[in-house]
Design a protein around this motif. Structure first.
Motif, PDB file in Angstrom:
ATOM      1  N   ALA A 114       0.835  -1.210   0.000  1.00 49.80           N
ATOM      2  CA  ALA A 114       0.000   0.000   0.000  1.00 49.80           C
ATOM      3  C   ALA A 114       0.865   1.255   0.000  1.00 49.80           C
ATOM      4  CB  ALA A 114      -0.913  -0.005   1.227  1.00 49.80           C
ATOM      5  N   THR A 115       0.668   2.097  -0.993  1.00 51.58           N
ATOM      6  CA  THR A 115       1.326   3.407  -1.055  1.00 51.58           C
ATOM      7  C   THR A 115       0.316   4.416  -1.586  1.00 51.58           C
ATOM      8  OG1 THR A 115       2.077   3.139  -3.331  1.00 51.58           O
ATOM      9  CG2 THR A 115       3.611   2.398  -1.597  1.00 51.58           C
ATOM     10  N   CYS A 116       0.684   5.678  -1.502  1.00 52.82           N
ATOM     11  CA  CYS A 116      -0.204   6.712  -2.046  1.00 52.82           C
ATOM     12  C   CYS A 116      -0.465   6.454  -3.535  1.00 52.82           C
ATOM     13  CB  CYS A 116       0.411   8.099  -1.851  1.00 52.82           C
ATOM     14  SG  CYS A 116       0.481   8.625  -0.128  1.00 52.82           S
ATOM     15  N   ALA A 117       0.548   5.986  -4.259  1.00 46.29           N
ATOM     16  CA  ALA A 117       0.396   5.791  -5.704  1.00 46.29           C
ATOM     17  C   ALA A 117      -0.727   4.819  -6.040  1.00 46.29           C
ATOM     18  CB  ALA A 117       1.713   5.305  -6.307  1.00 46.29           C
ATOM     19  N   ASN A 118      -1.004   3.864  -5.153  1.00 41.35           N
ATOM     20  CA  ASN A 118      -2.091   2.928  -5.449  1.00 41.35           C
ATOM     21  C   ASN A 118      -3.291   3.127  -4.497  1.00 41.35           C
ATOM     22  OD1 ASN A 118      -1.310   1.598  -3.085  1.00 41.35           O
ATOM     23  ND2 ASN A 118      -0.090   0.072  -4.178  1.00 41.35           N
ATOM     24  N   CYS A 119      -3.427   4.343  -3.999  1.00 42.52           N
ATOM     25  CA  CYS A 119      -4.553   4.708  -3.127  1.00 42.52           C
ATOM     26  C   CYS A 119      -5.628   5.425  -3.971  1.00 42.52           C
ATOM     27  CB  CYS A 119      -4.072   5.640  -2.018  1.00 42.52           C
ATOM     28  SG  CYS A 119      -5.408   6.320  -0.995  1.00 42.52           S
ATOM     29  N   ALA A 120      -6.860   5.130  -3.690  1.00 42.72           N
ATOM     30  CA  ALA A 120      -7.980   5.739  -4.431  1.00 42.72           C
ATOM     31  C   ALA A 120      -8.066   7.249  -4.236  1.00 42.72           C
ATOM     32  CB  ALA A 120      -9.283   5.088  -4.005  1.00 42.72           C
ATOM     33  N   LYS A 121      -7.420   7.760  -3.184  1.00 46.13           N
ATOM     34  CA  LYS A 121      -7.518   9.199  -2.896  1.00 46.13           C
ATOM     35  C   LYS A 121      -6.356   9.995  -3.492  1.00 46.13           C
ATOM     36  CE  LYS A 121     -10.148   8.491   1.318  1.00 46.13           C
ATOM     37  NZ  LYS A 121     -10.204   7.064   1.594  1.00 46.13           N
ATOM     38  N   PHE A 122      -5.392   9.289  -4.080  1.00 45.96           N
ATOM     39  CA  PHE A 122      -4.205   9.956  -4.644  1.00 45.96           C
ATOM     40  C   PHE A 122      -4.564  10.686  -5.935  1.00 45.96           C
ATOM     41  CE2 PHE A 122      -0.043   9.745  -6.993  1.00 45.96           C
ATOM     42  CZ  PHE A 122       0.682  10.548  -6.126  1.00 45.96           C
ATOM     43  N   ASN A 123      -4.038  11.877  -6.043  1.00 45.75           N
ATOM     44  CA  ASN A 123      -4.252  12.736  -7.214  1.00 45.75           C
ATOM     45  C   ASN A 123      -5.733  13.090  -7.401  1.00 45.75           C
ATOM     46  OD1 ASN A 123      -3.227  14.373  -9.184  1.00 45.75           O
ATOM     47  ND2 ASN A 123      -2.982  12.763 -10.706  1.00 45.75           N
ATOM     48  N   LYS A 124      -6.426  13.174  -6.265  1.00 44.24           N
ATOM     49  CA  LYS A 124      -7.824  13.604  -6.273  1.00 44.24           C
ATOM     50  C   LYS A 124      -7.914  14.861  -5.405  1.00 44.24           C
ATOM     51  CE  LYS A 124      -9.702   9.936  -8.352  1.00 44.24           C
ATOM     52  NZ  LYS A 124      -9.361   8.657  -7.821  1.00 44.24           N
ATOM     53  N   CYS A 125      -8.856  15.711  -5.730  1.00 43.75           N
ATOM     54  CA  CYS A 125      -9.033  16.952  -4.975  1.00 43.75           C
ATOM     55  C   CYS A 125     -10.337  16.912  -4.195  1.00 43.75           C
ATOM     56  CB  CYS A 125      -9.070  18.131  -5.934  1.00 43.75           C
ATOM     57  SG  CYS A 125      -7.523  18.354  -6.843  1.00 43.75           S
ATOM     58  N   SER A 126     -10.283  17.439  -2.995  1.00 41.59           N
ATOM     59  CA  SER A 126     -11.510  17.607  -2.230  1.00 41.59           C
ATOM     60  C   SER A 126     -12.406  18.597  -2.972  1.00 41.59           C
ATOM     61  CB  SER A 126     -11.168  18.152  -0.839  1.00 41.59           C
ATOM     62  OG  SER A 126     -12.315  18.699  -0.251  1.00 41.59           O
ATOM     63  N   PRO A 127     -13.698  18.364  -3.063  1.00 37.55           N
ATOM     64  CA  PRO A 127     -14.596  19.319  -3.730  1.00 37.55           C
ATOM     65  C   PRO A 127     -14.542  20.707  -3.081  1.00 37.55           C
ATOM     66  CG  PRO A 127     -15.738  17.262  -3.266  1.00 37.55           C
ATOM     67  CD  PRO A 127     -14.401  17.177  -2.593  1.00 37.55           C
ATOM     68  N   ALA A 128     -14.124  20.767  -1.821  1.00 41.81           N
ATOM     69  CA  ALA A 128     -14.052  22.056  -1.123  1.00 41.81           C
ATOM     70  C   ALA A 128     -12.792  22.841  -1.485  1.00 41.81           C
ATOM     71  CB  ALA A 128     -14.089  21.816   0.381  1.00 41.81           C
ATOM     72  N   ASP A 129     -11.849  22.212  -2.191  1.00 42.57           N
ATOM     73  CA  ASP A 129     -10.571  22.851  -2.510  1.00 42.57           C
ATOM     74  C   ASP A 129     -10.564  23.277  -3.978  1.00 42.57           C
ATOM     75  OD1 ASP A 129      -7.994  23.734  -2.626  1.00 42.57           O
ATOM     76  OD2 ASP A 129      -7.074  21.869  -1.952  1.00 42.57           O
ATOM     77  N   SER A 130     -11.090  24.460  -4.245  1.00 45.56           N
ATOM     78  CA  SER A 130     -11.233  24.910  -5.639  1.00 45.56           C
ATOM     79  C   SER A 130      -9.888  25.217  -6.290  1.00 45.56           C
ATOM     80  CB  SER A 130     -12.143  26.134  -5.704  1.00 45.56           C
ATOM     81  OG  SER A 130     -11.585  27.175  -4.937  1.00 45.56           O
ATOM     82  N   ALA A 131      -8.843  25.455  -5.498  1.00 49.47           N
ATOM     83  CA  ALA A 131      -7.523  25.767  -6.069  1.00 49.47           C
ATOM     84  C   ALA A 131      -6.764  24.500  -6.457  1.00 49.47           C
ATOM     85  CB  ALA A 131      -6.702  26.576  -5.073  1.00 49.47           C
ATOM     86  N   CYS A 132      -7.233  23.359  -6.013  1.00 55.37           N
ATOM     87  CA  CYS A 132      -6.534  22.091  -6.260  1.00 55.37           C
ATOM     88  C   CYS A 132      -6.745  21.622  -7.697  1.00 55.37           C
ATOM     89  CB  CYS A 132      -7.067  21.052  -5.284  1.00 55.37           C
ATOM     90  SG  CYS A 132      -6.381  19.401  -5.526  1.00 55.37           S
ATOM     91  N   LYS A 133      -5.654  21.160  -8.299  1.00 56.26           N
ATOM     92  CA  LYS A 133      -5.735  20.601  -9.657  1.00 56.26           C
ATOM     93  C   LYS A 133      -4.955  19.290  -9.668  1.00 56.26           C
ATOM     94  CE  LYS A 133      -7.296  24.521 -11.726  1.00 56.26           C
ATOM     95  NZ  LYS A 133      -8.119  25.002 -10.625  1.00 56.26           N
ATOM     96  N   PRO A 134      -5.539  18.225 -10.207  1.00 62.59           N
ATOM     97  CA  PRO A 134      -4.770  16.983 -10.339  1.00 62.59           C
ATOM     98  C   PRO A 134      -3.543  17.218 -11.221  1.00 62.59           C
ATOM     99  CG  PRO A 134      -7.103  16.576 -10.687  1.00 62.59           C
ATOM    100  CD  PRO A 134      -6.926  18.070 -10.656  1.00 62.59           C
ATOM    101  N   VAL A 135      -2.515  16.433 -11.020  1.00 62.60           N
ATOM    102  CA  VAL A 135      -1.278  16.561 -11.806  1.00 62.60           C
ATOM    103  C   VAL A 135      -1.207  15.400 -12.798  1.00 62.60           C
ATOM    104  CG1 VAL A 135      -0.074  17.804  -9.977  1.00 62.60           C
ATOM    105  CG2 VAL A 135       0.069  15.320 -10.061  1.00 62.60           C
ATOM    106  N   ALA A 136      -0.153  15.397 -13.617  1.00 64.00           N
ATOM    107  CA  ALA A 136       0.000  14.343 -14.625  1.00 64.00           C
ATOM    108  C   ALA A 136       0.115  12.972 -13.962  1.00 64.00           C
ATOM    109  CB  ALA A 136       1.236  14.622 -15.465  1.00 64.00           C
ATOM    110  N   LYS A 137      -0.402  11.950 -14.636  1.00 69.22           N
ATOM    111  CA  LYS A 137      -0.342  10.574 -14.128  1.00 69.22           C
ATOM    112  C   LYS A 137       1.128  10.195 -13.916  1.00 69.22           C
ATOM    113  CE  LYS A 137      -2.506   6.190 -15.024  1.00 69.22           C
ATOM    114  NZ  LYS A 137      -3.092   5.283 -15.972  1.00 69.22           N
ATOM    115  N   ASN A 138       1.393   9.399 -12.919  1.00 71.73           N
ATOM    116  CA  ASN A 138       2.738   8.936 -12.555  1.00 71.73           C
ATOM    117  C   ASN A 138       3.646  10.037 -12.008  1.00 71.73           C
ATOM    118  OD1 ASN A 138       2.093   6.287 -13.301  1.00 71.73           O
ATOM    119  ND2 ASN A 138       2.639   6.711 -15.433  1.00 71.73           N
TER     120      ASN A 138
END
Ligand code: SF4
Length: 120
Positions: A69-93
């Motif tokens: 288990a690592t962040c890379a294979n976590c369902a929450k990785f590279n996801k933004c909270s709906p409350a965080d409008s400034a958050c943007k996902p980054v490129a895969k990998n």
């Protein structure tokens, strides 16, 4: 007089038009910079510490039962909270990415915390 005001209004509108076009682009650019400049989540962060976040998953305690288990294979990785409008996902990998749990911070792909959730 009225003709002069009209000329003035037309002149003002003409001079302001380029700014009206550029302003939204500048605002978007600032958002992108904000997302790229998100600070790393640290192990001293109050929420990160409570969830026993480690930037290096191999340093996690016995709570990390699944050794793969690592962040890379976590369902929450590279996801933004709906409350965080400034958050943007980054490129895969990417080595670091936002996490749905930790608003305004990015986590390491090699990290882990107690909120780890299996993808799928
Ligand atoms: S919830 Fe925890 S394990 Fe999952 S991406 Fe976020 S910090 Fe990593």
């Amino acid at each position: 007089m009225s003709l002069m005001l009209n000329r003035r209004s037309v002149l003002k509108a003409t001079l302001m038009a380029p700014f009206a076009i550029l302003l939204p682009r500048l605002a978007f650019s600032a958002d992108a910079k904000h997302a790229a400049a998100m600070p790393d989540l640290t192990e001293n962060d109050p929420l990160g510490g409570a969830l026993k976040y480690k930037a290096d998953a191999s340093k996690a305690g016995p709570e990390r039962a699944d050794k793969k288990a690592t962040c890379a294979n976590c369902a929450k990785f590279n996801k933004c909270s709906p409350a965080d409008s400034a958050c943007k996902p980054v490129a895969k990998n990417s080595p670091k990415a936002p996490c749905e749990i930790f608003m305004g911070k990015q986590v390491s792909a090699k990290g882990w915390c107690m909120s780890w959730t299996k993808v799928g």
